[in-house]
Design a protein around this motif. Structure first.
Motif, PDB file in Angstrom:
ATOM      1  N   ALA A 212      19.412 -41.272  -3.945  1.00 25.84           N
ATOM      2  CA  ALA A 212      20.437 -40.245  -3.672  1.00 25.84           C
ATOM      3  C   ALA A 212      21.216 -39.911  -4.929  1.00 25.84           C
ATOM      4  CB  ALA A 212      21.377 -40.746  -2.573  1.00 25.84           C
ATOM      5  N   LEU A 213      21.531 -40.911  -5.747  1.00 29.87           N
ATOM      6  CA  LEU A 213      22.255 -40.662  -6.985  1.00 29.87           C
ATOM      7  C   LEU A 213      21.403 -39.855  -7.966  1.00 29.87           C
ATOM      8  CD1 LEU A 213      24.014 -44.112  -7.561  1.00 29.87           C
ATOM      9  CD2 LEU A 213      25.079 -41.957  -6.875  1.00 29.87           C
ATOM     10  N   LEU A 214      20.102 -40.154  -8.039  1.00 27.79           N
ATOM     11  CA  LEU A 214      19.204 -39.366  -8.888  1.00 27.79           C
ATOM     12  C   LEU A 214      19.186 -37.902  -8.448  1.00 27.79           C
ATOM     13  CD1 LEU A 214      16.043 -41.640  -9.339  1.00 27.79           C
ATOM     14  CD2 LEU A 214      17.689 -40.985 -11.093  1.00 27.79           C
ATOM     15  N   TRP A 215      19.140 -37.698  -7.150  1.00 30.37           N
ATOM     16  CA  TRP A 215      19.108 -36.340  -6.606  1.00 30.37           C
ATOM     17  C   TRP A 215      20.411 -35.607  -6.916  1.00 30.37           C
ATOM     18  CZ3 TRP A 215      21.746 -34.188  -2.176  1.00 30.37           C
ATOM     19  CH2 TRP A 215      21.275 -32.923  -1.812  1.00 30.37           C
ATOM     20  N   LEU A 216      21.554 -36.281  -6.738  1.00 32.46           N
ATOM     21  CA  LEU A 216      22.839 -35.677  -7.022  1.00 32.46           C
ATOM     22  C   LEU A 216      22.996 -35.346  -8.503  1.00 32.46           C
ATOM     23  CD1 LEU A 216      25.225 -37.833  -4.790  1.00 32.46           C
ATOM     24  CD2 LEU A 216      24.612 -35.431  -4.459  1.00 32.46           C
ATOM     25  N   ALA A 217      22.411 -36.206  -9.359  1.00 28.04           N
ATOM     26  CA  ALA A 217      22.527 -36.008 -10.799  1.00 28.04           C
ATOM     27  C   ALA A 217      21.557 -34.945 -11.306  1.00 28.04           C
ATOM     28  CB  ALA A 217      22.278 -37.325 -11.529  1.00 28.04           C
ATOM     29  N   GLY A 218      20.673 -34.488 -10.443  1.00 30.91           N
ATOM     30  CA  GLY A 218      19.713 -33.464 -10.856  1.00 30.91           C
ATOM     31  C   GLY A 218      18.614 -34.020 -11.745  1.00 30.91           C
TER      32      GLY A 218
END
Length: 239
Positions: free
Chosen positions: A233-239
């Motif tokens: 989820a953090l990877l996705w939020l960070a783009g």
């Protein structure tokens, strides 16, 4: 996806026992249901953000449940509730790994989240042995201490800082990575404590004997079930 699906399905078979079902037909049926849900998630990849989002919310709730145990058990002691919680723990772990695998450098990112969890465990072990005095959650896992948590967190922050220097990240990227590392590591501790909480409530020492000398599958992946979906989820939020 197939390999991780097998691991998660075995974990589901073990979780049914933690939920209070000892009869094999019920445990196998729960594992089959989880396997079918994994297949649905595989053919409907658009569900991924919802699955990961539900996981992030769940681990926030789990943190509260662990910190307030045994009083919190009145909220989740029913068998049906435990089975639903099992889905919130197991399904996002599969989804998270599949999502990470699809990223550029996917294999390295999978190794990264595992190194963070292992590094936290190793750092917590040695710092807890050397300095551990204040119990983290004595009603859940008497052996864990706050000093151990801080030691594990420090170890993983040093690992992250080393990677940032080696890969020549910008200051802003490094700071975001350090923040993400802290979040993932702290959630991994919650994952470990959550399984311990359910085992204590059920009066069970190990989730199963599938891995002789190491307990069950859940005993090996409890921290990862929390760390992986949050990491994804953090990877996705960070783009």
């Amino acid at each position: 996806a197939l390999f991780i699906g097998l691991v998660v399905t075995l974990g589901a078979w073990e979780w049914a026992r933690l939920a209070g079902f000892n009869a094999q037909p019920i445990r196998v049926a729960y594992a089959v249901v989880v396997a079918l849900m994994l297949f649905v998630m595989h053919i409907l990849p658009g569900l991924a953000p919802w699955v990961l989002g539900a996981s992030v919310l769940w681990w926030g709730v789990a943190t509260y449940l662990v910190l307030t145990y045994p009083r919190s058990s009145e909220h989740w002691s029913s068998a049906a509730c435990k089975l639903v919680i099992g889905l919130l723990i197991l399904l996002p772990a599969w989804q998270g790994l599949v999502q990470i695998k699809q990223q550029p450098l996917g294999n390295w990112l999978i190794m990264a989240v595992m190194v963070l969890v292992w590094g936290a465990d190793i750092g917590a072990y040695f710092s807890g042995r050397a300095f551990g005095k204040r119990k983290l959650a004595p009603q859940v896992s008497p052996g864990k201490s706050w000093e151990g948590v801080f030691g594990g967190l420090l170890a993983t922050l040093l690992i992250c800082a080393g990677v940032a220097i080696y890969r020549d990240w910008s200051i802003s990227s490094a700071l975001l990575a350090l923040l993400g590392t802290a979040v993932v590591v702290l959630i991994s501790v919650v994952g470990d404590l959550t399984e311990s909480m359910f085992k204590r409530q059920s009066g069970i020492k190990d989730s199963s004997n599938l891995l002789p000398g190491h307990g069950g599958v859940l005993d090996r992946i409890d921290s990862l079930t929390a760390a992986i979906p949050v990491f994804a989820a953090l990877l996705w939020l960070a783009g």
